[in-house]
Design a protein around this motif. Sequence first.
Motif, PDB file in Angstrom:
ATOM      1  N   ASN A 123       0.762  -1.138  -0.058  1.00  0.00           N
ATOM      2  CA  ASN A 123       0.222   0.051  -0.106  1.00  0.00           C
ATOM      3  C   ASN A 123       0.722   1.267   0.059  1.00  0.00           C
ATOM      4  O   ASN A 123       0.903   2.089   0.879  1.00  0.00           O
ATOM      5  CB  ASN A 123      -0.970  -0.104   1.101  1.00  0.00           C
ATOM      6  CG  ASN A 123      -1.996  -0.957   1.210  1.00  0.00           C
ATOM      7  OD1 ASN A 123      -2.340  -1.701   0.116  1.00  0.00           O
ATOM      8  ND2 ASN A 123      -2.670  -1.468   2.420  1.00  0.00           N
ATOM      9  N   PRO A 124       1.668   1.509  -1.023  1.00  0.00           N
ATOM     10  CA  PRO A 124       2.605   2.625  -1.043  1.00  0.00           C
ATOM     11  C   PRO A 124       1.867   4.133  -0.993  1.00  0.00           C
ATOM     12  O   PRO A 124       2.397   4.949  -0.872  1.00  0.00           O
ATOM     13  CB  PRO A 124       3.514   2.315  -2.532  1.00  0.00           C
ATOM     14  CG  PRO A 124       2.395   1.611  -3.159  1.00  0.00           C
ATOM     15  CD  PRO A 124       1.681   0.753  -2.294  1.00  0.00           C
ATOM     16  N   ASP A 125       0.518   4.055  -1.257  1.00  0.00           N
ATOM     17  CA  ASP A 125       0.005   5.369  -1.428  1.00  0.00           C
ATOM     18  C   ASP A 125      -0.735   5.539   0.173  1.00  0.00           C
ATOM     19  O   ASP A 125      -1.102   6.797   0.083  1.00  0.00           O
ATOM     20  CB  ASP A 125      -1.275   5.329  -2.627  1.00  0.00           C
ATOM     21  CG  ASP A 125      -0.795   5.031  -4.003  1.00  0.00           C
ATOM     22  OD1 ASP A 125       0.373   5.280  -4.057  1.00  0.00           O
ATOM     23  OD2 ASP A 125      -1.408   4.419  -4.714  1.00  0.00           O
ATOM     24  N   THR A 126      -0.828   4.633   0.724  1.00  0.00           N
ATOM     25  CA  THR A 126      -1.473   4.891   2.436  1.00  0.00           C
ATOM     26  C   THR A 126      -0.417   4.447   3.304  1.00  0.00           C
ATOM     27  O   THR A 126       0.432   5.131   3.732  1.00  0.00           O
ATOM     28  CB  THR A 126      -2.817   3.999   2.253  1.00  0.00           C
ATOM     29  OG1 THR A 126      -2.502   2.894   1.938  1.00  0.00           O
ATOM     30  CG2 THR A 126      -3.640   4.517   1.213  1.00  0.00           C
ATOM     31  N   ASP A 127      -0.097   3.141   3.447  1.00  0.00           N
ATOM     32  CA  ASP A 127       0.434   2.510   4.897  1.00  0.00           C
ATOM     33  C   ASP A 127       1.861   2.636   4.534  1.00  0.00           C
ATOM     34  O   ASP A 127       2.599   2.856   5.652  1.00  0.00           O
ATOM     35  CB  ASP A 127      -0.081   0.908   4.864  1.00  0.00           C
ATOM     36  CG  ASP A 127      -1.603   1.064   5.196  1.00  0.00           C
ATOM     37  OD1 ASP A 127      -2.061   1.784   6.114  1.00  0.00           O
ATOM     38  OD2 ASP A 127      -2.126   0.052   4.705  1.00  0.00           O
ATOM     39  N   LYS A 128       2.300   2.526   3.142  1.00  0.00           N
ATOM     40  CA  LYS A 128       3.915   2.517   2.999  1.00  0.00           C
ATOM     41  C   LYS A 128       4.649   1.532   3.961  1.00  0.00           C
ATOM     42  O   LYS A 128       5.660   1.770   4.635  1.00  0.00           O
ATOM     43  CB  LYS A 128       4.450   3.746   3.283  1.00  0.00           C
ATOM     44  CG  LYS A 128       3.761   4.915   2.248  1.00  0.00           C
ATOM     45  CD  LYS A 128       4.402   6.305   2.340  1.00  0.00           C
ATOM     46  CE  LYS A 128       3.902   7.131   1.458  1.00  0.00           C
ATOM     47  NZ  LYS A 128       2.664   7.402   1.475  1.00  0.00           N
ATOM     48  N   MET A 129       3.992   0.067   3.969  1.00  0.00           N
ATOM     49  CA  MET A 129       4.589  -0.813   4.735  1.00  0.00           C
ATOM     50  C   MET A 129       5.700  -1.466   3.872  1.00  0.00           C
ATOM     51  O   MET A 129       5.354  -2.196   3.018  1.00  0.00           O
ATOM     52  CB  MET A 129       3.299  -1.757   5.187  1.00  0.00           C
ATOM     53  CG  MET A 129       3.996  -3.175   6.021  1.00  0.00           C
ATOM     54  SD  MET A 129       4.353  -2.617   7.579  1.00  0.00           S
ATOM     55  CE  MET A 129       4.858  -4.528   8.180  1.00  0.00           C
ATOM     56  N   ILE A 130       6.814  -1.550   4.798  1.00  0.00           N
ATOM     57  CA  ILE A 130       7.757  -2.280   3.898  1.00  0.00           C
ATOM     58  C   ILE A 130       8.054  -3.685   4.412  1.00  0.00           C
ATOM     59  O   ILE A 130       8.343  -3.912   5.777  1.00  0.00           O
ATOM     60  CB  ILE A 130       9.334  -1.510   4.187  1.00  0.00           C
ATOM     61  CG1 ILE A 130       8.974  -0.285   3.737  1.00  0.00           C
ATOM     62  CG2 ILE A 130      10.480  -2.257   3.466  1.00  0.00           C
ATOM     63  CD1 ILE A 130       8.923  -0.062   2.085  1.00  0.00           C
ATOM     64  N   LEU A 131       8.352  -4.639   3.659  1.00  0.00           N
ATOM     65  CA  LEU A 131       8.293  -6.047   4.089  1.00  0.00           C
ATOM     66  C   LEU A 131       9.613  -6.387   3.608  1.00  0.00           C
ATOM     67  O   LEU A 131      10.044  -6.341   2.358  1.00  0.00           O
ATOM     68  CB  LEU A 131       7.250  -7.128   3.317  1.00  0.00           C
ATOM     69  CG  LEU A 131       6.006  -6.931   3.462  1.00  0.00           C
ATOM     70  CD1 LEU A 131       5.007  -7.884   2.706  1.00  0.00           C
ATOM     71  CD2 LEU A 131       5.303  -6.766   4.805  1.00  0.00           C
ATOM     72  N   HIS A 132      10.682  -6.261   4.610  1.00  0.00           N
ATOM     73  CA  HIS A 132      11.950  -6.459   4.303  1.00  0.00           C
ATOM     74  C   HIS A 132      12.499  -7.919   3.911  1.00  0.00           C
ATOM     75  O   HIS A 132      11.631  -8.847   4.285  1.00  0.00           O
ATOM     76  CB  HIS A 132      12.726  -5.966   5.448  1.00  0.00           C
ATOM     77  CG  HIS A 132      12.638  -4.629   5.757  1.00  0.00           C
ATOM     78  ND1 HIS A 132      13.347  -3.388   5.016  1.00  0.00           N
ATOM     79  CD2 HIS A 132      12.105  -3.801   6.689  1.00  0.00           C
ATOM     80  CE1 HIS A 132      13.084  -2.355   5.332  1.00  0.00           C
ATOM     81  NE2 HIS A 132      12.153  -2.443   6.230  1.00  0.00           N
TER      82      HIS A 132
END
Length: 333
Positions: A134-143
Amino acid sequence: MENEKNMAMPEFTNEEVEKAIKQFLDEKSNENMANLMQAMRDTRFLVPADFPPDIKKQVIEKAKRGEKIDVKTAPRMLPIIVQNPQGEHFAPAYTSSKQMAEKGKYPAILNVTIDELLRIGSNPSLKLKGIIVNPDTDKMILHPKFIDAMKQLKAAQKQGTAPQGKPEVKELKMSRAQFELFARRTCEWGIIPRVVYNENAEFMKKLEEKQGKFMATLYRQPYGDKLPCPYSEKDFEIMILDIDEETCVASIELPKQNMAPQMAHSMYIVWNPQNNEMRYFTIEQGMPNEDNVLCSVDAAGKREELQTAPPTGSEISAVLELVREDREDAQAE
């Protein structure tokens, strides 16, 4: 041109995953990481993609119009890669179309399973630093470490067991306490319901004959042969009731240690001896400052929060009422 970009996009929701993402971003604890991993294990994602440069223009136009393409000429879609200011590359993925700021932003959208997303994120040829959800909202990175942990979880899910022994625990980078939460949730959301639905009457027979010893064996699976399991047969209280010719219910009180939100206090297995149908329910501890929750896991492994947990002592009645309603609905169809 705008219409050409708006290819048919699958509509689905991932509310449980989105909730788990927000909880993890608010508090990056081991417990919330385990919750996120479990929520994501059977999820589908929307992945932006583009056509390879060597695909013929007419094939691309056909695909955009939604026309059928011969499999021999079908374009092999490539995931779109984005770059941050530091020059690191990520593969974007969305939990639903509602998370996209612009619907026609990408040439194409792929509807992929979590397994396919993990393969994209770990593809060495793409040289990614991870997946951005969700780069437009949460910007959660899964490393990469998270991706590796998810691959371990998926492998365990397919085998019917959780990761075995120290190597997996080390790779998951979990503390002992966090692993015990992870292991317990793996049992209650995966291992045990899978055994229930696969064995049916045989499960009930083992439970009746072996009681707590049988349950302790199931809870011990994630620990393998090298890690000590904190549970013994004495931690389980089991009662089996024959309600009528179509209903036998097993009430299982679970270990009191390692309790946390979404861990089960008790299980209720309902078996219909007439057609060998099984149902699996749990009373899970609620989130902080929230009530406990009555949940179910179906034969496909889908977990669902059904309602606020009934008062203590009324759990079996509440479960049987749900089963009765489902039977009546099935007969009415």
